[in-house]
Design a protein around this motif. Structure first.
Motif, PDB file in Angstrom:
ATOM      1  N   CYS A 187     164.320  28.624 105.840  1.00 50.97           N
ATOM      2  CA  CYS A 187     163.755  29.971 105.941  1.00 50.97           C
ATOM      3  C   CYS A 187     164.421  30.946 104.965  1.00 50.97           C
ATOM      4  CB  CYS A 187     163.912  30.490 107.361  1.00 50.97           C
ATOM      5  SG  CYS A 187     163.174  32.123 107.633  1.00 50.97           S
ATOM      6  N   PRO A 188     163.638  31.757 104.247  1.00 51.65           N
ATOM      7  CA  PRO A 188     164.213  32.779 103.364  1.00 51.65           C
ATOM      8  C   PRO A 188     164.587  34.061 104.090  1.00 51.65           C
ATOM      9  CG  PRO A 188     161.838  32.770 103.149  1.00 51.65           C
ATOM     10  CD  PRO A 188     162.170  31.658 104.111  1.00 51.65           C
ATOM     11  N   LYS A 189     164.458  34.084 105.423  1.00 52.58           N
ATOM     12  CA  LYS A 189     164.722  35.305 106.180  1.00 52.58           C
ATOM     13  C   LYS A 189     165.595  35.038 107.409  1.00 52.58           C
ATOM     14  CE  LYS A 189     160.439  37.585 104.779  1.00 52.58           C
ATOM     15  NZ  LYS A 189     159.222  38.299 105.225  1.00 52.58           N
ATOM     16  N   VAL A 190     166.576  34.164 107.270  1.00 53.55           N
ATOM     17  CA  VAL A 190     167.465  33.881 108.389  1.00 53.55           C
ATOM     18  C   VAL A 190     168.270  35.126 108.724  1.00 53.55           C
ATOM     19  CG1 VAL A 190     169.329  32.419 109.214  1.00 53.55           C
ATOM     20  CG2 VAL A 190     167.606  31.484 107.682  1.00 53.55           C
ATOM     21  N   ILE A 191     168.444  35.402 110.007  1.00 54.11           N
ATOM     22  CA  ILE A 191     169.121  36.620 110.462  1.00 54.11           C
ATOM     23  C   ILE A 191     170.629  36.374 110.538  1.00 54.11           C
ATOM     24  CG2 ILE A 191     169.321  38.315 112.309  1.00 54.11           C
ATOM     25  CD1 ILE A 191     166.455  37.635 113.089  1.00 54.11           C
ATOM     26  N   PRO A 192     171.441  37.075 109.739  1.00 51.58           N
ATOM     27  CA  PRO A 192     172.898  36.889 109.801  1.00 51.58           C
ATOM     28  C   PRO A 192     173.472  37.496 111.075  1.00 51.58           C
ATOM     29  CG  PRO A 192     172.193  37.940 107.727  1.00 51.58           C
ATOM     30  CD  PRO A 192     171.042  38.015 108.687  1.00 51.58           C
ATOM     31  N   PRO A 193     174.706  37.114 111.447  1.00 50.94           N
ATOM     32  CA  PRO A 193     175.377  37.785 112.562  1.00 50.94           C
ATOM     33  C   PRO A 193     175.565  39.272 112.255  1.00 50.94           C
ATOM     34  CG  PRO A 193     176.493  35.748 111.980  1.00 50.94           C
ATOM     35  CD  PRO A 193     175.495  35.994 110.909  1.00 50.94           C
ATOM     36  N   ALA A 194     175.746  40.055 113.305  1.00 49.11           N
ATOM     37  CA  ALA A 194     175.806  41.512 113.141  1.00 49.11           C
ATOM     38  C   ALA A 194     176.987  41.965 112.295  1.00 49.11           C
ATOM     39  CB  ALA A 194     175.865  42.177 114.520  1.00 49.11           C
ATOM     40  N   ASN A 195     178.081  41.182 112.279  1.00 51.72           N
ATOM     41  CA  ASN A 195     179.280  41.607 111.556  1.00 51.72           C
ATOM     42  C   ASN A 195     179.321  41.071 110.120  1.00 51.72           C
ATOM     43  OD1 ASN A 195     179.570  38.982 112.468  1.00 51.72           O
ATOM     44  ND2 ASN A 195     181.806  39.118 112.518  1.00 51.72           N
TER      45      ASN A 195
ATOM     46  N   GLN B  18     170.368  38.578 101.826  1.00 52.87           N
ATOM     47  CA  GLN B  18     169.769  37.346 102.316  1.00 52.87           C
ATOM     48  C   GLN B  18     170.067  36.170 101.379  1.00 52.87           C
ATOM     49  OE1 GLN B  18     167.910  34.626 104.653  1.00 52.87           O
ATOM     50  NE2 GLN B  18     168.473  36.707 105.169  1.00 52.87           N
ATOM     51  N   ARG B  19     170.063  36.411 100.083  1.00 48.86           N
ATOM     52  CA  ARG B  19     170.316  35.333  99.126  1.00 48.86           C
ATOM     53  C   ARG B  19     171.751  34.817  99.249  1.00 48.86           C
ATOM     54  NH1 ARG B  19     171.625  34.895  93.535  1.00 48.86           N
ATOM     55  NH2 ARG B  19     170.687  33.019  92.625  1.00 48.86           N
ATOM     56  N   ALA B  20     172.697  35.730  99.420  1.00 53.83           N
ATOM     57  CA  ALA B  20     174.093  35.319  99.567  1.00 53.83           C
ATOM     58  C   ALA B  20     174.302  34.583 100.888  1.00 53.83           C
ATOM     59  CB  ALA B  20     175.013  36.532  99.482  1.00 53.83           C
ATOM     60  N   TYR B  21     173.691  35.095 101.953  1.00 48.31           N
ATOM     61  CA  TYR B  21     173.842  34.442 103.250  1.00 48.31           C
ATOM     62  C   TYR B  21     173.203  33.058 103.226  1.00 48.31           C
ATOM     63  CZ  TYR B  21     173.651  33.658 108.269  1.00 48.31           C
ATOM     64  OH  TYR B  21     173.797  33.123 109.523  1.00 48.31           O
TER      65      TYR B  21
ATOM     66  N   ASP C   3     176.913  30.656  90.684  1.00 47.75           N
ATOM     67  CA  ASP C   3     177.713  31.595  89.889  1.00 47.75           C
ATOM     68  C   ASP C   3     177.264  33.041  90.066  1.00 47.75           C
ATOM     69  OD1 ASP C   3     179.171  29.480  88.911  1.00 47.75           O
ATOM     70  OD2 ASP C   3     177.893  29.220  87.137  1.00 47.75           O
ATOM     71  N   ASP C   4     175.972  33.238  90.302  1.00 45.95           N
ATOM     72  CA  ASP C   4     175.447  34.606  90.340  1.00 45.95           C
ATOM     73  C   ASP C   4     175.391  35.187  91.746  1.00 45.95           C
ATOM     74  OD1 ASP C   4     173.538  32.847  91.175  1.00 45.95           O
ATOM     75  OD2 ASP C   4     171.856  33.789  90.131  1.00 45.95           O
ATOM     76  N   ILE C   5     176.052  34.560  92.696  1.00 45.28           N
ATOM     77  CA  ILE C   5     176.083  35.084  94.062  1.00 45.28           C
ATOM     78  C   ILE C   5     177.209  36.111  94.176  1.00 45.28           C
ATOM     79  CG2 ILE C   5     176.591  34.521  96.463  1.00 45.28           C
ATOM     80  CD1 ILE C   5     173.829  33.756  95.670  1.00 45.28           C
ATOM     81  N   ASP C   6     176.867  37.303  94.658  1.00 39.30           N
ATOM     82  CA  ASP C   6     177.835  38.386  94.815  1.00 39.30           C
ATOM     83  C   ASP C   6     178.370  38.368  96.246  1.00 39.30           C
ATOM     84  OD1 ASP C   6     179.389  40.606  94.519  1.00 39.30           O
ATOM     85  OD2 ASP C   6     177.720  42.042  94.716  1.00 39.30           O
TER      86      ASP C   6
ATOM     87  N   ARG D  16     167.720  42.685 103.294  1.00 37.33           N
ATOM     88  CA  ARG D  16     167.502  41.465 102.543  1.00 37.33           C
ATOM     89  C   ARG D  16     166.929  41.743 101.162  1.00 37.33           C
ATOM     90  NH1 ARG D  16     165.250  39.231 107.585  1.00 37.33           N
ATOM     91  NH2 ARG D  16     166.949  38.138 108.548  1.00 37.33           N
ATOM     92  N   GLU D  17     167.199  40.806 100.249  1.00 40.11           N
ATOM     93  CA  GLU D  17     166.600  40.859  98.923  1.00 40.11           C
ATOM     94  C   GLU D  17     165.175  40.345  99.008  1.00 40.11           C
ATOM     95  OE1 GLU D  17     169.116  38.498  96.496  1.00 40.11           O
ATOM     96  OE2 GLU D  17     170.577  40.094  96.217  1.00 40.11           O
TER      97      GLU D  17
END
Length: 444
Positions: A317-325, A330-333, A372-375, A443-444
């Motif tokens: 999924c391109p829209k997985v929900i990260p934990p609140a903290n 979205q791309r990095a997660y 490499d391009d992940i911030d 999210r991006e």
């Protein structure tokens, strides 16, 4: 998934499916039985629920292997359900000891017109076979005999069906090999109509045909539905076909239904990320969209033998929900989740990385596994570095646990539910911190 996808009308449905499951146990070989080995079953259909109303066409769509055809075969009782109920016109088919009446009222058109007809039988014999098996015409039928025998009446009906599907009655004594693919599919449709059914399962009826022939067969099916008051379950992976012929659409992924909606609503406003991805992959005829970028789904479809926990689509999924903290794009997660997945499945060549590393294996792992391009904020890089150090020491489980403790998503801990779409983006369980929804908006 236990969510109840139904058509919200007061009218009783012709077909009611509830919590239907079909699992295949492949660990039943002689060696398995001798040594007592057991394997997890293949969960081809895993708890789906939906209704189909009289005169309606419900489209069942999804990628190959998602369970669409198995669903159709299980509904028709060609396969015995593992669990759940299938009610047809108020009759529970799973518990019924006599399916004769249902066999008369339901039919199927298979995907491959080349293998669905017996090459040793004439097409007339193939179409007449259901009439012979069910001893048509029946005593209570309104057939005008006019002094004709049963055999004469059956031959006349077969000739009428051939004409009705656009073929000639003069072709009854020919064999399937003498017909084209489109003509064979018409013959298959005629055979499905032999007993004047109410309900047809159409299992990819046009996928093996040329494009020009597809349109003809689709128009024929639409005409037959209007003329004979038929109800369809239309199984397909082709969304353009689904849009053309279906009233509602059920989207299936890895044995579960993820979204059910009216056709126009689903195409205009999809609610589930998987539905969005399917619609995005449909080719566009407009020249204005010829340069559009298509973002394909990442990763492979998981095994139905061991599906992911929570939302089954979460691994792609391109829209997985990260934990609140966790404050990540979205791309990095997604990148962090991919690293987690590779560690948990041990899909990393540690020996190769150790050989290439110049003393610092953890740093080499970061270079190899993270784009490499992940911030990534420094805090997250430090946390990942701790996991990579554990992995460098060969502590696979410890590395996986460290990442899971910090980055575990609601999408893997809770199975989503919903009246239309089963996705946490449309509503979170009551026991989940609502702040997780804030991450959706960044999210991006």
């Amino acid at each position: 998934m236990s969510s109840d996808h139904t058509n919200a009308t007061a009218e009783e449905p012709l077909l009611r499916v509830r919590n239907l499951e079909k699992h295949f146990d492949t660990g039943d070989s002689l060696l398995d039985r001798l040594f007592g080995d057991t394997t997890d079953p293949v969960r081809a259909v895993d708890g789906i629920s939906f209704d189909i109303h009289e005169g309606e066409t419900l489209g069942l769509v999804g990628e190959s292997g998602c369970g669409k055809s198995t669903t159709g075969e299980t509904i028709l009782q060609l396969l015995e359900p593992t669990a759940g109920t299938v009610e047809y016109d108020g009759t529970d088919l799973v518990e019924s000891e006599d399916l004769t009446e249902f066999r008369r009222r339901a039919g199927v058109v298979f995907q491959d017109p080349y293998s669905s007809l017996d090459p040793r039988m004439t097409v007339g014999e193939s179409i007449r076979q259901p009439l012979d098996i069910h001893d048509w015409p029946w005593a209570d039928s309104d057939v005008d005999r006019q002094g004709c025998s049963d055999q004469e009446l059956r031959r006349e009906r077969v000739a009428d069906l051939m004409e009705r599907v656009g073929l000639s009655a003069d072709q009854l004594d020919r064999y399937p090999g003498e017909f084209s693919g489109g003509q064979r599919q018409r013959i298959g449709i005629a055979r499905a109509l032999a007993l004047d059914p109410d309900f047809l399962v159409l299992d990819e009826p046009t996928s093996a045909l040329d494009v020009s022939v597809q349109a003809q067969v689709l128009n024929l099916l639409a005409d037959l539905q209007a003329d004979f008051d038929l109800t369809y379950l239309f199984i397909s992976h082709d969304l353009s076909v689904i849009r053309h012929i279906c009233d509602r659409v059920a989207v299936m992924y890895l044995g579960e239904l993820v979204e059910v909606a009216e056709t126009d609503d689903l195409f205009a406003n999809p609610q589930h990320p998987y539905t969005e991805a399917l619609l995005e992959s449909v080719p566009r005829a407009s020249t204005a969209e010829q340069q559009r970028d298509i973002d394909p789904l990442s990763g492979d479809v998981p095994s139905p033998r061991d599906p992911p926990s929570g939302c089954r689509f979460r691994t792609r999924c391109p829209k997985v929900i990260p934990p609140a903290n966790i404050n990540l794009s979205q791309r990095a997660y997604r990148a962090v989740m991919d690293v987690r997945g590779r560690i948990e499945s041990r899909d990393i060549s540690l020996d190769e990385i150790r050989n290439d590393a110049e003393g610092n294996v953890a740093a080499a792992l970061a270079d190899r596994l993270l784009p490499d391009d992940i911030d990534l904020p420094e805090r997250e890089r430090q946390h990942l570095h701790l996991a990579f150090e554990s992995l460098a020491d060969g502590e696979w489980d410890e590395a996986a646990d460290e990442l899971a403790e910090r980055y575990r998503s609601i999408c893997e801990t809770h199975a989503p539910e919903g009246d239309r779409a089963a996705c946490h983006l449309n509503g979170l369980p009551e026991d989940v911190n609502p702040r997780t929804v804030d991450r959706v908006e960044t999210r991006e």
